[in-house]
Scaffold this motif. Sequence first.
Motif, PDB file in Angstrom:
ATOM      1  N   HIS A  46       1.400   4.914  -2.462  1.00 49.36           N
ATOM      2  CA  HIS A  46       0.901   5.697  -3.605  1.00 49.36           C
ATOM      3  C   HIS A  46       2.059   6.260  -4.414  1.00 49.36           C
ATOM      4  CE1 HIS A  46      -3.385   5.744  -2.329  1.00 49.36           C
ATOM      5  NE2 HIS A  46      -2.821   5.505  -1.143  1.00 49.36           N
TER       6      HIS A  46
ATOM      7  N   HIS B  14      -9.633   1.397  -0.622  1.00 47.55           N
ATOM      8  CA  HIS B  14      -9.469   1.993   0.708  1.00 47.55           C
ATOM      9  C   HIS B  14     -10.856   1.941   1.362  1.00 47.55           C
ATOM     10  CE1 HIS B  14      -5.920   3.863  -1.084  1.00 47.55           C
ATOM     11  NE2 HIS B  14      -5.595   4.447   0.040  1.00 47.55           N
TER      12      HIS B  14
ATOM     13  N   ASP C 245       2.083   3.983   2.682  1.00 49.01           N
ATOM     14  CA  ASP C 245       1.087   4.912   2.127  1.00 49.01           C
ATOM     15  C   ASP C 245       1.706   6.038   1.275  1.00 49.01           C
ATOM     16  OD1 ASP C 245      -1.595   5.277   1.696  1.00 49.01           O
ATOM     17  OD2 ASP C 245      -2.001   6.367   3.550  1.00 49.01           O
TER      18      ASP C 245
ATOM     19  N   HIS D 180      -6.168   0.312   4.697  1.00 48.95           N
ATOM     20  CA  HIS D 180      -6.343   0.837   6.061  1.00 48.95           C
ATOM     21  C   HIS D 180      -7.321  -0.028   6.871  1.00 48.95           C
ATOM     22  CE1 HIS D 180      -3.925   4.408   5.369  1.00 48.95           C
ATOM     23  NE2 HIS D 180      -4.502   4.480   4.185  1.00 48.95           N
TER      24      HIS D 180
ATOM     25  N   HIS E  89       0.848  -1.197   0.000  1.00 47.72           N
ATOM     26  CA  HIS E  89       0.000   0.000   0.000  1.00 47.72           C
ATOM     27  C   HIS E  89       0.879   1.241   0.000  1.00 47.72           C
ATOM     28  CE1 HIS E  89      -3.990   1.975   1.184  1.00 47.72           C
ATOM     29  NE2 HIS E  89      -3.108   2.961   1.024  1.00 47.72           N
TER      30      HIS E  89
HETATM   31 ZN   LIG Z   1      -3.595   4.891   0.690  1.00 46.41          ZN
END
Ligand SMILES: [Zn+2]
Length: 353
Positions: free
Chosen positions: A29, A210, A291, A234, A27
């Motif tokens: 980005h 998500h 993240d 998450h 996970h």
């Molecule tokens: Zn994320």
Amino acid sequence: MTEHLVDPDVPRDLHAFIAGLPKAELHVHHVGSASPRIVSELAARHPDSKVPSAPEALVDYFTFTDFAHFIDVYLSVVSLIRTPEDVRLLTYEVARELARQQVRYAELTITPFSSTRRGIDERAFMDAIEDARKSAEAEFGTVLRWCFDIPGEAGLESAEETVRLATDDRLRPEGLVSFGLGGPEIGVARPQFKPYFDRAIAAGLHSVPHAGETTGPQTVWDALTHLNAERIGHGTSSAEDPKLLAHLAERRIPLEVCPTSNIATRAVRTLDEHPIKEFVRAGVPVTINSDDPPMFGTDLNNEYAVAARLLGLDERGLADLARAGVEASFLDPAGKARIIDEIDTYTAAWLTS
Ligand SMILES: [Zn+2]
Ligand SMILES: Nc1ncnc2c1ncn2[C@@H]1O[C@H](CCC(=O)c2cccc(C(=O)O)c2)[C@@H](O)[C@H]1O
């Protein structure tokens, strides 16, 4: 290892163990991984942007008052990426940073809609990420795969565009394995995205929305029921619903936990209040991820250190977490076995030295 990322409550030895531990990142980005150096270079090139070009100023710029503020800042960085060469360089540098942390395999969440609507040609965009993926694998040995996500708040037009880019045989990149949904959750109900997820799943993609990051457990139920989620991005608020925890545990649905992110966006008040312990106690498969690491002043190694502190883990426990990340990935069985073998060999050698 960056000195400021050494958690004083985690023994130095454990930091060193983590730094060399082979890992998977599930996970993270794309734009959210742009290093301060790349962000400041791009900001200097585009003085019309509100992003500061001095690297020292970025720490302040990346301090968020709430989740909406985070998304606002995130989009200001997105708008710095204007050419296919920007996309290629960003992707390649992200892979270099992952390789430095001994990440063997990463699923990178990319929002192609945000780039195509800002004028980057869709064919050139796909070529740029694929070119970077192949170079990174050849040069660093890190395998990259893509998750294309819908920026939910941009509406159903963005969902249509994302699923088209993900399923059109002439465009769909070879490295694409999954389909996601990101951005704010408040006012962006998950069920409306069902038809788009159905199409992506029919085209062979895995579902990884998500959910439960900034809204309650019902959003996680919705992601499971309507979007056929195989993992949850998450899923923080799942801790409020014992039935949901039991369901995630029974169905072996992993949560992609990103502890520092949740503090930085103010989704959770403090690390000590983070529900990761409850997830583990309930038997939910937990994976550790970063993240948007530079924006949150973290990296994957630091997230493992945070997890070690919150869960009271030693080397064996950390190796279990790394194995859980590999198991929960969409890598083929032989690829998974290779990394797990590496984790086992590394851990055994560390513990006997
Ligand atoms: Zn994320
Ligand atoms: N912690 C996170 N939790 C959730 N998402 C996160 C997180 N970190 C990063 N993201 C990314 O933020 C994007 C948000 C983009 C977005 O909302 C938006 C809205 C309106 C227009 C446009 C546009 O591009 O025109 C974009 C998501 O697609 C996602 O990939």
